[in-house]
Motif scaffolding. Structure first.
Motif, PDB file in Angstrom:
ATOM      1  N   LEU A 192      -5.964  -2.818  -0.969  1.00 35.56           N
ATOM      2  CA  LEU A 192      -4.988  -2.002  -1.500  1.00 35.56           C
ATOM      3  C   LEU A 192      -4.178  -0.993  -0.597  1.00 35.56           C
ATOM      4  O   LEU A 192      -3.120  -0.722  -0.518  1.00 35.56           O
ATOM      5  CB  LEU A 192      -5.898  -1.027  -2.411  1.00 35.56           C
ATOM      6  N   SER A 211      -1.494  -3.220   1.043  1.00 37.16           N
ATOM      7  CA  SER A 211      -0.520  -3.331  -0.240  1.00 37.16           C
ATOM      8  C   SER A 211       0.360  -1.697  -0.252  1.00 37.16           C
ATOM      9  O   SER A 211       1.689  -1.868  -0.076  1.00 37.16           O
ATOM     10  CB  SER A 211      -1.140  -3.420  -1.401  1.00 37.16           C
ATOM     11  N   LEU A 221      -0.396  -1.499  -9.520  1.00 39.07           N
ATOM     12  CA  LEU A 221      -0.902  -0.749  -8.363  1.00 39.07           C
ATOM     13  C   LEU A 221      -1.232   0.573  -8.697  1.00 39.07           C
ATOM     14  O   LEU A 221      -2.229   1.149  -8.502  1.00 39.07           O
ATOM     15  CB  LEU A 221       0.278  -0.743  -7.469  1.00 39.07           C
TER      16      LEU A 221
END
Lengths: 183, 246
Positions: A6, A9, B140
């Protein structure tokens, strides 16, 4: 996706654009810029645990990209791209018909590396003179001189005499090169 | 600044904020009547350079880069990571204990004021967040909110999202582009009750709102869009707004 993925990313989403621009203007070639960025992010992924301060992520990644560019340059000696290979310039168009942006782009591409790199780090990277000096291992005064000369050289290359009608791309390229060398 | 220094500085960094003042001073003193015009011209030239350096990123670059993180890691790296996480967890616990002790002695109003000040200070560490215009993918957004124990629907357009540590407290740092400019919202999850606050802090307008299990801190140059952004957040976040009395 775990926490590490994460975080990675987020680094990709937030910085890939400016890092790609940086890589592109270091090597002046789209495919090589993409390779450099790929390698740089791979290194970032492997050493992500070293990044403890999120606010330093941008500078950290820029350093990795620049080092990766130098590594690639030393390994392959491939940074020999000519103006004609720049995909951003329409070769069929006479110089006086190039748009202002394309003319500035061509002028920047013709700058010697020692002038182009500090300029790119300042404009794209948003680095201060002292940060560029740290990054390049130069004195702040030397960086200031290079930035000043970089802008002077671009201006010189953009003077009206550079825009004389000429349909030959080779001649145009040579004229730019000669002028960049004299500047 | 002397005229020759001004000319040099224009060539080194025309966006240096001090140059506008220097140009005005040089014109007033009569040392360089063209200084302001030269500055405008240099800034215009700088814009041309910035535009020239713009390069379109290749298609699928994001996907290629994200794929890097799908590669398996060496066993040793996991051990290192676990050790570092243990140290980090211990340090976090110590920091939390110290912070908790400090909170006991502070008043409620002082807590919100300090929170606002901490958030305003944090913005200076991530100035690039304000210029983000592309939408952060909803998947996300959902994942990061879920990690912080929050639910959010996909109606909210978020242009920047980053989990941050603000003075020892975990916060979700988000930026939403609005008509009057970017609005930053720091979202904290905490058991501490957070009351309402409106103030100006470090040249930013700040609004603090509490909810059941945390608080929101809004920051922007102008508070004009605060109401709209706040309404969108309450509609998207699965939390209960709390207003402390007295």
């Amino acid at each position: 996706m775990d926490a590490r993925q994460l975080a990675f990313s987020t680094l990709v989403q937030n910085f890939q654009g400016e890092l790609y621009r940086l890589a592109y203007w270091l090597c002046k070639n789209q495919a090589q810029a993409q390779d450099i960025l790929q390698e740089a992010y791979l290194r970032a992924w492997k050493s992500l645990d070293n990044l403890r301060d999120q606010s330093a992520a941008r500078a950290w990644l820029m350093t990795i990209v620049r080092r990766e560019y130098l590594r690639t340059f030393e390994r392959k000696k491939l940074i020999t791209i000519e103006l004609d290979e720049l995909p951003l310039i329409d070769d069929a168009m006479p110089l006086d018909e190039l748009s202002d942006v394309e003319r500035v782009r061509a002028a920047i591409a013709l700058l010697e590396t020692k002038y182009r790199v500090p300029l790119v780090l300042q404009v794209i990277g948003g680095l201060s003179c002292s940060e560029i000096a740290d990054e390049l291992g130069l004195s702040e005064a030397a960086v200031m001189t290079q930035l000043f000369r970089a802008r002077q050289k671009i201006k010189l290359l953009l003077e009206p005499s550079s825009a004389a009608p000429d349909s030959s791309n080779i001649i145009r390229t040579e004229r730019f090169k000669n002028k960049a060398g004299k500047a | 600044m002397k005229p020759f220094q001004f000319t040099e500085a224009l060539g080194v960094d025309p966006k240096n904020a001090e140059l506008a003042l220097a140009a005005r001073a040089l014109v007033r003193s009569g040392e360089n009547s063209d200084a302001e015009r030269a500055l405008s011209s240099a800034l215009l030239f700088e814009q041309q350079i910035e535009r020239a350096l713009e390069v379109r990123t290749p298609d699928l670059l994001t996907e290629q880069l994200l794929a890097i993180s799908q590669q398996p890691r060496a066993h040793g790296s996991w051990r290192t990571l676990r050790r570092k996480m243990a140290i980090f967890a211990a340090a976090s616990l110590t920091a939390c204990a110290v912070l908790a002790g400090a909170w006991v002695w502070s008043t409620q109003a002082a807590f919100e004021s300090r929170l606002a000040a901490d958030c305003a200070k944090h913005l200076s560490y991530e100035p690039f967040a304000l210029s983000r215009t592309t939408r952060v993918p909803s998947a996300l957004v959902s994942q990061l909110f879920a990690r912080n124990g929050l639910e959010i629907d996909d109606s909210l357009v978020i242009n920047y999202l980053q989990p941050c540590v603000v003075n020892g407290k975990i916060a979700l740092h988000i930026v939403m582009q609005q008509p009057s400019g970017p609005v930053t919202v720091m979202i904290f999850t905490t058991s501490k009750s957070i009351g309402d606050l409106e103030r100006s802090q470090s040249e930013a307008e700040v609004r603090v709102r509490g909810f059941d299990g945390g608080g929101l801190v809004f920051l922007a140059e102008s508070s004009r869009d605060f109401d709209a952004v706040e309404a969108k957040l309450w509609a998207s976040l699965g939390v209960q707004r709390i207003q402390l009395t007295g």
